[in-house]
Design an enzyme around this catalytic site. Structure first.
Site, short mmCIF file in Angstrom:
data_model
loop_
_atom_site.label_atom_id
_atom_site.label_comp_id
_atom_site.label_asym_id
_atom_site.label_seq_id
_atom_site.Cartn_x
_atom_site.Cartn_y
_atom_site.Cartn_z
N ILE A 23 1.18 -3.52 -1.58
CA ILE A 23 1.00 -2.75 -2.81
C ILE A 23 2.27 -2.00 -3.18
O ILE A 23 2.68 -1.97 -4.34
CB ILE A 23 -0.18 -1.77 -2.66
CG1 ILE A 23 -1.50 -2.53 -2.59
CG2 ILE A 23 -0.20 -0.76 -3.80
CD1 ILE A 23 -2.70 -1.66 -2.27
N ASN A 96 2.50 5.97 -1.03
CA ASN A 96 1.65 4.79 -0.83
C ASN A 96 1.44 4.42 0.63
O ASN A 96 0.54 3.64 0.94
CB ASN A 96 2.28 3.61 -1.60
CG ASN A 96 1.61 2.30 -1.29
OD1 ASN A 96 0.48 2.06 -1.70
ND2 ASN A 96 2.30 1.45 -0.54
N SER A 148 -8.19 5.31 -2.27
CA SER A 148 -8.89 4.06 -2.01
C SER A 148 -10.31 4.16 -2.53
O SER A 148 -10.88 5.26 -2.62
CB SER A 148 -8.93 3.77 -0.51
OG SER A 148 -9.76 2.67 -0.22
N TYR A 163 -10.38 6.32 8.18
CA TYR A 163 -9.75 5.86 6.94
C TYR A 163 -10.48 6.43 5.73
O TYR A 163 -9.85 6.97 4.80
CB TYR A 163 -9.75 4.34 6.90
CG TYR A 163 -9.07 3.75 5.68
CD1 TYR A 163 -7.69 3.57 5.67
CD2 TYR A 163 -9.80 3.39 4.55
CE1 TYR A 163 -7.04 3.03 4.57
CE2 TYR A 163 -9.16 2.85 3.43
CZ TYR A 163 -7.79 2.68 3.45
OH TYR A 163 -7.16 2.16 2.35
N LYS A 167 -8.77 9.08 2.97
CA LYS A 167 -8.59 8.75 1.56
C LYS A 167 -9.37 9.71 0.65
O LYS A 167 -8.92 10.02 -0.47
CB LYS A 167 -9.00 7.31 1.30
CG LYS A 167 -8.07 6.30 1.97
CD LYS A 167 -6.62 6.47 1.50
CE LYS A 167 -5.72 5.39 2.04
NZ LYS A 167 -4.32 5.50 1.54
N ILE A 196 -7.61 -5.40 -1.72
CA ILE A 196 -6.46 -6.05 -2.35
C ILE A 196 -5.91 -7.12 -1.41
O ILE A 196 -5.64 -6.85 -0.24
CB ILE A 196 -5.36 -5.03 -2.69
CG1 ILE A 196 -5.91 -3.93 -3.61
CG2 ILE A 196 -4.17 -5.73 -3.34
CD1 ILE A 196 -6.38 -4.40 -4.96
N THR A 198 -3.26 -8.47 -0.20
CA THR A 198 -1.84 -8.47 0.12
C THR A 198 -1.55 -9.65 1.05
O THR A 198 -2.46 -10.28 1.61
CB THR A 198 -1.43 -7.17 0.82
OG1 THR A 198 -2.15 -7.04 2.05
CG2 THR A 198 -1.73 -5.96 -0.07
#
Length: 258
Positions: A23, A96, A148, A163, A167, A196, A198
């Site tokens: 990202i 980020n 997120s 996590y 976030k 996403i 990636t």
């Protein structure tokens, strides 16, 4: 001047953390394509240099690579100082950098918990406040944080309480700083991406079963693409978003709508 011209970032200087790949690489590329000079900040300096060279060749902008551990105050201060010195200022930044450790809560060690909180939340505080101090003293600026959709839902089937909590903290930190700095010229917003695809995620064989489950749950039936976050970040970095601060923009293909 039309909206397309006003969306450009010509003359602006910024940096993106965790920008060597994924990202961060996508948004750094977009910022440069829109006319900004950019610093690619990452612990993996060799990959950061490759990314910087690739973006510079593609866009013709000045792009530098900086190695920094954004969980360390001295590294973040040195990073901001280097950006200002080499690029000639700082108008926006994208905090980020982030990690995820999947472990059941009853099995997660305190060291694992602290590592996630330190990288995902504490580093955002350091990045925002140190960059923010410069912006406050030099005419203002725009700060973008990566939160997120996990701040809004509890992801399944993977266990990731640290996590999710980190976030959620990013969103509340974003709103708090936005209110504090609203009349001082510094805007603070965050984006909340969904899953996403990636390169690291898409090419990981062990994640295939999870990706299949996520896609089965997703209204669009697929992962997002890093490029699908670019236009929102360019908007937030530029002057056309002058009335946008304290916002959390969810980009998840409607995943959190049910």
């Amino acid at each position: 001047m039309g909206i397309v011209e006003r969306m450009r970032l010509d003359g602006k200087k910024g940096f993106v953390t965790g920008a060597a790949r994924g990202i961060g690489k996508a948004t750094a590329t977009a910022f440069a394509e829109a006319g900004a000079d950019i610093a690619i900040v990452d612990l993996d300096i060799e990959e950061a240099k490759k990314t910087a060279a690739e973006i510079a060749e593609k866009t013709g902008r000045r792009v530098i690579a900086i190695k920094a551990d954004v969980t360390k105050e001295e590294d973040v201060q040195a990073m901001v100082d280097q950006v200002v010195a080499e690029l000639g200022g700082l108008n926006f930044c994208h905090a980020n950098a982030g990690i995820c450790i999947n472990a059941p809560a009853e099995e997660m060690t305190y060291a694992q918990w602290l590592k996630v909180i330190n990288v995902n939340l504490n580093s955002v505080f350091l990045t925002d406040t140190i960059a923010g101090k410069y912006m406050l003293a030099n005419g203002g600026g725009s700060i973008i944080n990566t939160a997120s959709m996990s701040a809004h839902i509890v992801n399944v089937p993977q266990p990731q309480c640290a996590y999710n909590a980190s976030k959620a903290g990013v969103i509340q930190l974003t709103k708090s700083l936005a209110v504090e700095w609203a009349k001082k010229g510094v805007r603070v917003n965050c984006i909340s991406p969904g899953y996403i695809g990636t390169e690291l995620i898409s090419n990981a064989p062990d994640l295939v079963p999870l990706i299949e489950k996520w896609n089965a749950m997703a209204p669009l039936g697929r992962l997002g693409k890093p490029e699908e976050l670019q236009s929102i970040c360019v908007y937030l970095a530029g002057d056309t978003s002058s009335f946008t601060t304290g916002s959390d923009i969810i980009v998840d293909g409607a995943f959190t709508c049910f």
